[in-house]
Motif scaffolding. Structure first.
Motif, PDB file in Angstrom:
ATOM      1  N   THR A 130      46.469  23.286  24.965  1.00  0.00           N
ATOM      2  CA  THR A 130      46.296  24.491  25.775  1.00  0.00           C
ATOM      3  C   THR A 130      46.973  25.675  25.099  1.00  0.00           C
ATOM      4  O   THR A 130      46.445  26.789  25.089  1.00  0.00           O
ATOM      5  CB  THR A 130      46.871  24.276  27.191  1.00  0.00           C
ATOM      6  N   GLU A 141      36.732  29.783  27.791  1.00  0.00           N
ATOM      7  CA  GLU A 141      36.014  30.385  28.922  1.00  0.00           C
ATOM      8  C   GLU A 141      36.878  30.328  30.188  1.00  0.00           C
ATOM      9  O   GLU A 141      36.974  31.292  30.948  1.00  0.00           O
ATOM     10  CB  GLU A 141      34.682  29.655  29.159  1.00  0.00           C
ATOM     11  N   GLU A 142      37.516  29.179  30.390  1.00  0.00           N
ATOM     12  CA  GLU A 142      38.374  29.046  31.577  1.00  0.00           C
ATOM     13  C   GLU A 142      39.580  29.979  31.501  1.00  0.00           C
ATOM     14  O   GLU A 142      40.008  30.544  32.509  1.00  0.00           O
ATOM     15  CB  GLU A 142      38.830  27.591  31.743  1.00  0.00           C
ATOM     16  N   CYS A 156      38.260  18.484  37.896  1.00  0.00           N
ATOM     17  CA  CYS A 156      36.848  18.680  37.573  1.00  0.00           C
ATOM     18  C   CYS A 156      36.058  18.728  38.876  1.00  0.00           C
ATOM     19  O   CYS A 156      36.613  18.664  39.960  1.00  0.00           O
ATOM     20  CB  CYS A 156      36.332  17.546  36.686  1.00  0.00           C
ATOM     21  N   LEU A 191      44.954  24.676  34.292  1.00  0.00           N
ATOM     22  CA  LEU A 191      43.781  24.229  33.536  1.00  0.00           C
ATOM     23  C   LEU A 191      43.595  22.720  33.592  1.00  0.00           C
ATOM     24  O   LEU A 191      42.473  22.220  33.593  1.00  0.00           O
ATOM     25  CB  LEU A 191      43.906  24.659  32.067  1.00  0.00           C
ATOM     26  N   LYS A 250      38.437  33.579  32.230  1.00  0.00           N
ATOM     27  CA  LYS A 250      38.190  33.842  33.645  1.00  0.00           C
ATOM     28  C   LYS A 250      39.464  33.740  34.479  1.00  0.00           C
ATOM     29  O   LYS A 250      39.540  34.270  35.572  1.00  0.00           O
ATOM     30  CB  LYS A 250      37.147  32.876  34.187  1.00  0.00           C
ATOM     31  N   LYS A 308      41.432  37.408  35.401  1.00  0.00           N
ATOM     32  CA  LYS A 308      42.359  37.209  36.511  1.00  0.00           C
ATOM     33  C   LYS A 308      43.453  38.280  36.495  1.00  0.00           C
ATOM     34  O   LYS A 308      43.794  38.841  37.542  1.00  0.00           O
ATOM     35  CB  LYS A 308      42.970  35.797  36.445  1.00  0.00           C
ATOM     36  N   VAL A 315      40.829  30.702  35.401  1.00  0.00           N
ATOM     37  CA  VAL A 315      40.612  29.597  36.327  1.00  0.00           C
ATOM     38  C   VAL A 315      41.945  28.904  36.639  1.00  0.00           C
ATOM     39  O   VAL A 315      42.718  28.609  35.741  1.00  0.00           O
ATOM     40  CB  VAL A 315      39.648  28.567  35.683  1.00  0.00           C
ATOM     41  N   SER A 316      42.208  28.691  37.906  1.00  0.00           N
ATOM     42  CA  SER A 316      43.395  27.936  38.303  1.00  0.00           C
ATOM     43  C   SER A 316      42.938  26.870  39.282  1.00  0.00           C
ATOM     44  O   SER A 316      42.533  27.159  40.394  1.00  0.00           O
ATOM     45  CB  SER A 316      44.419  28.863  38.964  1.00  0.00           C
ATOM     46  N   LYS A 317      42.963  25.622  38.823  1.00  0.00           N
ATOM     47  CA  LYS A 317      42.272  24.565  39.549  1.00  0.00           C
ATOM     48  C   LYS A 317      43.178  23.775  40.496  1.00  0.00           C
ATOM     49  O   LYS A 317      44.321  23.499  40.156  1.00  0.00           O
ATOM     50  CB  LYS A 317      41.686  23.553  38.562  1.00  0.00           C
ATOM     51  N   ASP A 331      34.886  25.719  25.885  1.00  0.00           N
ATOM     52  CA  ASP A 331      35.028  25.438  27.317  1.00  0.00           C
ATOM     53  C   ASP A 331      36.374  25.934  27.830  1.00  0.00           C
ATOM     54  O   ASP A 331      36.473  26.563  28.881  1.00  0.00           O
ATOM     55  CB  ASP A 331      34.901  23.930  27.589  1.00  0.00           C
ATOM     56  N   THR A 332      37.425  25.631  27.070  1.00  0.00           N
ATOM     57  CA  THR A 332      38.766  26.019  27.518  1.00  0.00           C
ATOM     58  C   THR A 332      38.949  27.532  27.458  1.00  0.00           C
ATOM     59  O   THR A 332      39.537  28.131  28.356  1.00  0.00           O
ATOM     60  CB  THR A 332      39.844  25.316  26.672  1.00  0.00           C
TER      61      THR A 332
END
Lengths: 116, 481
Positions: free
Chosen positions: B458, B351-352, B363, B427, B355, A10, B357-359, B348-349
């Motif tokens: 986190t 990987e997020e 889920c 996250l 990348k 990102k 990831v901002s959700k 899993d975390t």
């Protein structure tokens, strides 16, 4: 960017955007120090919409084009403020309160004091 | 000439962390991770809680840094929104909705709601159950017909997705093995006809595994997750047979070993439920990986209302976190040497994080994932399968897109105002709907009871990520793509 290193994907995307899109489009040389000013004159918005110590300076520190705090405060309460403020009741008692004040910066002295 | 500017600046939202002797910031809400150099670290430190202009900062740091360098750093930090003008309202949280219709990528098929165990904490049988599976109107086993309809539903709703995932769930999945077998065959054929790929997986308690079933699972590349809580005394604490209440370890262990010996086509994972008395994460992990041979182990604290005697109290959460941190260090050691490590939670975390990831949603439930009950009702996820309140359609009539839209609008992070000041929200996004429903009676509430825990965990994951980024960035390539 020189002082921030993108670590994750990102961050890489953000850097790419900043280097290739924003900077290229704005034509700003890298490392400019003053945030770009908007083209139009800065008009402070209503008192409660922004947290600001007052209208003494605008956002870039300038003092030109500002009206005095007092009448601007009152007139802004009358016009744009959503908060119930101490301005004359223009519906019932003083419908013509602003009739002599066409331009607040110039005519603010004409605004009458009203005793309900 | 540099123009003097009096614009007051303040810090914006980010979470600072340190790893491998370097300082980083995790940006909120973009979820970008930037490494700081001395100047940018000094600028953020100098600004702290104060309001200062770029010139003030340049003056303040003049004994250590060239003023123009400080100004440039300020500019860079402003561009990534680590700092911003004081008094200028930040943009309100984006309420951008996912594109509709959103394709289904994973369907969880509850082939039965019956189980041969009666684990004390089970959300399907325990005190916090949502659906009455004993006396309710639903069939106890899914029919072959409903399963076929579900497959059609999944392939149809997956739209342009090339590869779909079909997961079998229960109850105890293997109690309906005949339907499961036929469904796999049918789904494989139908997916091939439609030119789609399909992956199968199931979750089981392993008590009903037999040589022929194991053989079939291996031959059909079925991913298997075994619900197991650890060594004998931990497994037997709550994972007990229905009726006689006896522990299941002695039955399960040899079957699992046989499964792991025979089934090599897909990684076999263990899924552990942590409860008040089953919290020895390190020991459970070592037992399940080194002694039994699982490829990966995932841990989840039990979902329960706080009053249950197996619920994990505050002290338990602290203890659990300490052990998660210990296991995270173990993972780091392995990852630095490019060795496999089976602690799936951290992978899993990470990987997020990698990348960025901002959700907007915690889920994929109700979005790319849905659960199907034995009667063909479609719900948010397997945990809500069969609940009318959480129904989003049926396999026969398809997804009710009106209901789905309503759900997505109501559960958007923009509505979870409690989360708006939390740096971990990209996250966490409020956490599990089912957990929230059990605790607060509504899926829409964020899970405020474990905020501290999430933030702390986190932070650990960010630190491990930073260590890897500095010391073995090549490892992170496994999360690319």
């Amino acid at each position: 960017m020189k002082h921030l290193q993108p670590i994750n994907q990102k961050a890489g995307k953000i850097e790419h955007y900043l280097e290739h899109d924003v900077v290229a489009l704005s034509g700003q040389p890298r490392g400019y120090t003053v945030p770009q000013q908007p083209d139009s004159p800065h008009i402070p918005m209503g008192c409660s919409l922004v947290f600001s110590p007052g209208w003494e300076v605008d956002r870039s520190g300038g003092t030109a084009g500002l009206c005095q705090p007092v009448e601007r405060d009152l007139f802004d309460c009358h016009l744009g403020c959503f908060w119930p403020a101490h301005v004359p009741d223009q519906l019932n008692h003083s419908p013509d309160w602003t009739s002599k004040c066409a331009a607040a910066q110039k005519d603010w002295r004409s605004l009458d004091i009203i005793f309900p | 000439m540099t123009v003097r500017t009096a614009v007051a600046l303040t810090t914006r939202e980010y979470h600072p962390f340190e790893a491998a002797g370097r300082r980083f910031v995790y940006m909120v809400p973009s979820a970008a991770v930037f490494g700081l150099d001395e100047t940018s670290a000094a600028v953020l430190d100098a600004l702290g809680e104060r309001r200062m202009s770029a010139d003030d900062l340049a003056d303040d740091l003049a004994d250590r840094f060239v003023p123009d360098d400080v100004r440039q750093t300020v500019n860079e930090l402003m561009q990534v929104h680590a700092i911003g003008e004081a008094g200028v309202l930040q943009e309100p949280m984006s309420r951008q909705m996912p594109p509709t219709p959103f394709p289904l990528t994973t369907m969880v098929l509850n082939v039965t709601n019956q189980c041969n165990l009666s684990c004390g904490y089970c959300y399907e049988y325990g005190d916090d159950k949502i659906v009455d599976t004993e006396n309710g109107a639903q069939p106890k086993f899914m029919s072959e017909e409903t399963a076929r309809q579900s497959v059609e539903f999944m392939l149809e709703e997956s739209r342009d997705i090339e590869t779909v995932n079909l997961t079998f769930f229960g109850g105890e999945t293997l109690m309906n093995f005949p339907v499961l077998q036929k469904t796999v065959e049918y789904a494989r054929g139908r997916a091939a006809e439609m030119g789609k790929g399909i992956r199968f997986s199931l979750t089981t308690n392993a008590t009903l595994l037999r040589a022929d079933i194991i053989e079939w699972l291996a031959d059909n590349d079925i991913g298997v997750t075994v619900s197991i809580d650890g060594p004998k005394e931990m497994q037997d604490e709550l994972r007990v047979f229905k009726g006689n209440g006896r522990g299941t370890y002695d039955v399960v262990a040899p079957k699992v070993r046989e499964l792991l010996r025979r089934h090599k086509s897909r990684p076999i994972c263990a899924r552990v439920t942590l409860t008040r008395n089953v919290l020895d994460v390190m020991r459970i992990y070592k037992h399940l990986t080194e002694e039994m041979g699982f490829w990966e182990v995932g841990f989840a604290p039990v979902t329960s209302s706080s009053s249950r005697d197996y619920a994990i109290g505050d002290e338990g959460f602290t203890a659990m976190l300490d052990q998660f941190n210990e296991l995270a260090e173990d993972f780091l050691e392995a990852a630095l040497e490019n060795r496999h490590h089976g602690f799936s939670n951290i992978k899993d975390t990470i990987e997020e994080i990698h990348k960025g990831v901002s959700k907007a949603y915690p889920c994929g439930a109700g979005l790319g994932l849905m659960g199907v009950a034995t009667d063909g009702d479609v719900a948010l996820c397997h945990r809500f399968a069969g609940s009318d309140e959480h129904k989003l359609g049926t396999v026969e009539s398809g997804i009710d897109h009106g209901l789905q839209q309503e759900f997505l609008e109501k559960h958007h992070l923009a509505n979870k105002t409690d989360c708006h000041t939390c740096w971990a929200r990209p996250l966490c996004s409020g956490g599990c709907y089912h957990e929230a429903y059990t605790r607060y009676g509504t899926t829409a509430r964020p899970n405020l009871h474990y905020c501290e825990w999430i933030r702390s965990w986190t932070d650990t994951c960010l630190r491990i990520y930073g260590e890897l980024a500095e010391r073995n960035p090549g490892y992170l390539a496994i999360f690319d793509g």
